[in-house]
Design an enzyme around this catalytic site. Structure first.
Site, PDB file in Angstrom:
ATOM      1  N   CYS A   1       2.459  13.286 -13.151  1.00  0.00           N
ATOM      2  CA  CYS A   1       3.562  12.638 -13.869  1.00  0.00           C
ATOM      3  C   CYS A   1       4.134  11.496 -13.017  1.00  0.00           C
ATOM      4  CB  CYS A   1       4.628  13.676 -14.265  1.00  0.00           C
ATOM      5  SG  CYS A   1       5.764  14.144 -12.931  1.00  0.00           S
TER       6      CYS A   1
ATOM      7  N   GLY B   1      -1.714  -9.387  12.526  1.00  0.00           N
ATOM      8  CA  GLY B   1      -2.334  -8.087  12.755  1.00  0.00           C
ATOM      9  C   GLY B   1      -3.067  -7.489  11.578  1.00  0.00           C
ATOM     10  N   THR B   2      -3.773  -8.332  10.827  1.00  0.00           N
ATOM     11  CA  THR B   2      -4.626  -7.752   9.780  1.00  0.00           C
ATOM     12  C   THR B   2      -6.034  -8.321   9.888  1.00  0.00           C
ATOM     13  OG1 THR B   2      -5.027  -7.491   7.399  1.00  0.00           O
ATOM     14  CG2 THR B   2      -3.821  -9.475   8.060  1.00  0.00           C
TER      15      THR B   2
ATOM     16  N   HIS C   1       0.814  -1.224   0.000  1.00  0.00           N
ATOM     17  CA  HIS C   1       0.000   0.000   0.000  1.00  0.00           C
ATOM     18  C   HIS C   1       0.845   1.270   0.000  1.00  0.00           C
ATOM     19  CE1 HIS C   1      -3.718  -2.382   1.695  1.00  0.00           C
ATOM     20  NE2 HIS C   1      -3.489  -2.598   0.420  1.00  0.00           N
TER      21      HIS C   1
HETATM   22  P1  OAD Z   1      -7.290  -3.211  10.387  1.00  0.00           P
HETATM   23  O1  OAD Z   1      -7.411  -2.028  11.267  1.00  0.00           O
HETATM   24  O2  OAD Z   1      -8.415  -3.503   9.477  1.00  0.00           O
HETATM   25  O3  OAD Z   1      -7.049  -4.510  11.265  1.00  0.00           O
HETATM   26  C1  OAD Z   1      -6.097  -4.549  12.302  1.00  0.00           C
HETATM   27  C2  OAD Z   1      -6.100  -5.936  12.887  1.00  0.00           C
HETATM   28  O4  OAD Z   1      -5.075  -6.004  13.865  1.00  0.00           O
HETATM   29  C3  OAD Z   1      -7.404  -6.316  13.591  1.00  0.00           C
HETATM   30  O5  OAD Z   1      -7.844  -7.585  13.099  1.00  0.00           O
HETATM   31  C4  OAD Z   1      -7.019  -6.398  15.068  1.00  0.00           C
HETATM   32  O6  OAD Z   1      -7.728  -7.419  15.761  1.00  0.00           O
HETATM   33  C5  OAD Z   1      -5.536  -6.728  14.973  1.00  0.00           C
HETATM   34  N1  OAD Z   1      -4.730  -6.296  16.134  1.00  0.00           N
HETATM   35  C6  OAD Z   1      -4.911  -5.238  16.950  1.00  0.00           C
HETATM   36  N2  OAD Z   1      -3.928  -5.165  17.865  1.00  0.00           N
HETATM   37  C7  OAD Z   1      -3.082  -6.198  17.598  1.00  0.00           C
HETATM   38  C8  OAD Z   1      -1.861  -6.663  18.188  1.00  0.00           C
HETATM   39  N3  OAD Z   1      -1.297  -6.045  19.216  1.00  0.00           N
HETATM   40  N4  OAD Z   1      -1.269  -7.756  17.661  1.00  0.00           N
HETATM   41  C9  OAD Z   1      -1.829  -8.409  16.606  1.00  0.00           C
HETATM   42  N5  OAD Z   1      -2.964  -8.004  16.004  1.00  0.00           N
HETATM   43  C10 OAD Z   1      -3.589  -6.916  16.495  1.00  0.00           C
HETATM   44  O7  OAD Z   1      -5.915  -3.048   9.601  1.00  0.00           O
HETATM   45  P2  OAD Z   1      -5.438  -3.742   8.242  1.00  0.00           P
HETATM   46  O8  OAD Z   1      -5.936  -5.138   8.154  1.00  0.00           O
HETATM   47  O9  OAD Z   1      -4.003  -3.512   8.109  1.00  0.00           O
HETATM   48  O10 OAD Z   1      -5.488   0.446   3.537  1.00  0.00           O
HETATM   49  O11 OAD Z   1      -6.214  -2.860   7.181  1.00  0.00           O
HETATM   50  C11 OAD Z   1      -6.014  -3.101   5.837  1.00  0.00           C
HETATM   51  C12 OAD Z   1      -6.019  -1.813   5.060  1.00  0.00           C
HETATM   52  O12 OAD Z   1      -7.213  -1.083   5.354  1.00  0.00           O
HETATM   53  C13 OAD Z   1      -4.911  -0.845   5.426  1.00  0.00           C
HETATM   54  O13 OAD Z   1      -3.694  -1.152   4.771  1.00  0.00           O
HETATM   55  C14 OAD Z   1      -5.475   0.448   4.972  1.00  0.00           C
HETATM   56  C15 OAD Z   1      -6.858   0.320   5.532  1.00  0.00           C
HETATM   57  O14 OAD Z   1      -7.826   1.130   4.989  1.00  0.00           O
HETATM   58  C16 OAD Z   1      -5.075   1.511   2.840  1.00  0.00           C
HETATM   59  O15 OAD Z   1      -4.688   2.514   3.382  1.00  0.00           O
HETATM   60  C17 OAD Z   1      -5.156   1.323   1.369  1.00  0.00           C
END
Ligand code: OAD
Length: 261
Positions: free
Chosen positions: A143, A205-206, A132
């Site tokens: 450009c 953590g996603t 990302h």
């Molecule tokens: P999210 O905010 O959707 O998810 C974060 C995840 O991390 C959740 O499932 C939490 O349960 C988990 N979490 C929280 N604390 C944690 C910890 N200490 N250890 C492990 N896990 C933990 O974030 P992303 O999945 O990264 O896109 O979101 C994906 C995309 O959505 C991002 O890259 C961004 C956003 O809009 C863009 O900016 C294009």
């Protein structure tokens, strides 16, 4: 759950890490939560307080570049004060120790990169893939110019003070992927190749709801990899996981990775 009470899965995963040829690590905002970087979804998430449509789309930037830059300037400054945590350090250690490890991150915060620098390696690292983009890169809206930009703070106080492209003079924008935009082609290709080659996939953590990033671990599993999920909450990937660790990544990942033979 304390690390001590999950000894069997911990031992099994350590053995799998040691034995695997090809490890893919896919990370999201949760890996940086313990560094103080807010996640996007869930309690306190960025998208609970602000609307994606107002801040993270090409249309939002066309309509109101100052507001968009204000938000990104604040995030750049806040993240600049954060430091890599134990999970970033453990991931960097594994990446640097073995040539068959690839890290694919959705994060734009640069904390994986900083953990690699802290470990004494130079950037860019060829096996750290940013799906990302980066908060600390600027791109031209018209450009192909783009450049790392971490030094000077952005001044979003007026349209005149916003950054401009030095090549063509058009507006410069944050070097991140916005909703509705394609992912960088090379990054997506390299991530898919690493996913197909991996025998083991660690997902850290996603929420695994944003595509195509969320499809990368699925590609790995379809190609035969076993999956370990590190997340306090269930995700759509949970049913695919052989190992599930519901602790904070910074607690459990170092415990697992540092002890691998
Ligand atoms: P999210 O905010 O959707 O998810 C974060 C995840 O991390 C959740 O499932 C939490 O349960 C988990 N979490 C929280 N604390 C944690 C910890 N200490 N250890 C492990 N896990 C933990 O974030 P992303 O999945 O990264 O896109 O979101 C994906 C995309 O959505 C991002 O890259 C961004 C956003 O809009 C863009 O900016 C294009």
């Amino acid at each position: 759950m304390t690390p001590g009470s999950v000894d069997d899965p911990v031992r099994a995963l350590r053995e799998a890490i040691a034995a695997a040829r090809g490890i893919l690590i896919v990370t999201g905002a949760g890996v940086s939560a313990e560094s103080g970087v807010p996640t996007f979804r869930g309690e306190g998430g960025l998208w609970k307080r602000r609307r994606v449509e107002d801040l993270a789309t090409p249309g939002a930037f066309r309509r109101d570049p100052r507001t968009v830059w204000e938000w990104y300037a604040e995030r750049r400054e806040a993240i600049g004060r954060c430091t890599p945590n134990a999970a970033h350090r453990a991931i960097a250690a594994l990446l640097l120790r073995r040539s068959d490890v690839t890290v694919v991150t959705q994060n734009v915060d640069g904390l994986h990169d900083r953990a690699i620098i802290e470990a004494g390696e130079e950037l860019p690292h060829p096996r750290l893939i940013h799906l990302h983009g980066s908060l600390f890169t600027l791109r031209c809206v018209s450009c192909p110019w783009q450049e790392p930009h971490s030094a000077a703070p952005i001044d979003p106080s007026s349209e005149v003070s916003l950054p401009r492209c030095p090549a063509c003079g058009a507006m410069a924008r944050p070097g991140v992927v916005w909703f509705g935009e394609p992912l960088p082609e090379a990054a997506l290709r390299e991530a898919s190749i690493a996913a197909t080659a991996a025998e083991l996939c660690l997902v850290v953590g996603t929420s695994a709801v944003v595509y195509p990033a969320a499809s990368i671990p699925q590609v790995a599993v379809e190609a035969g990899a076993r999956l370990a999920e590190f997340n306090p909450s269930p995700t759509p990937l949970t049913p695919l996981a052989t190992w599930i660790f519901r602790q904070a990544a910074g607690k459990i990942l170092p415990y697992i990775i540092h002890e691998v033979e």
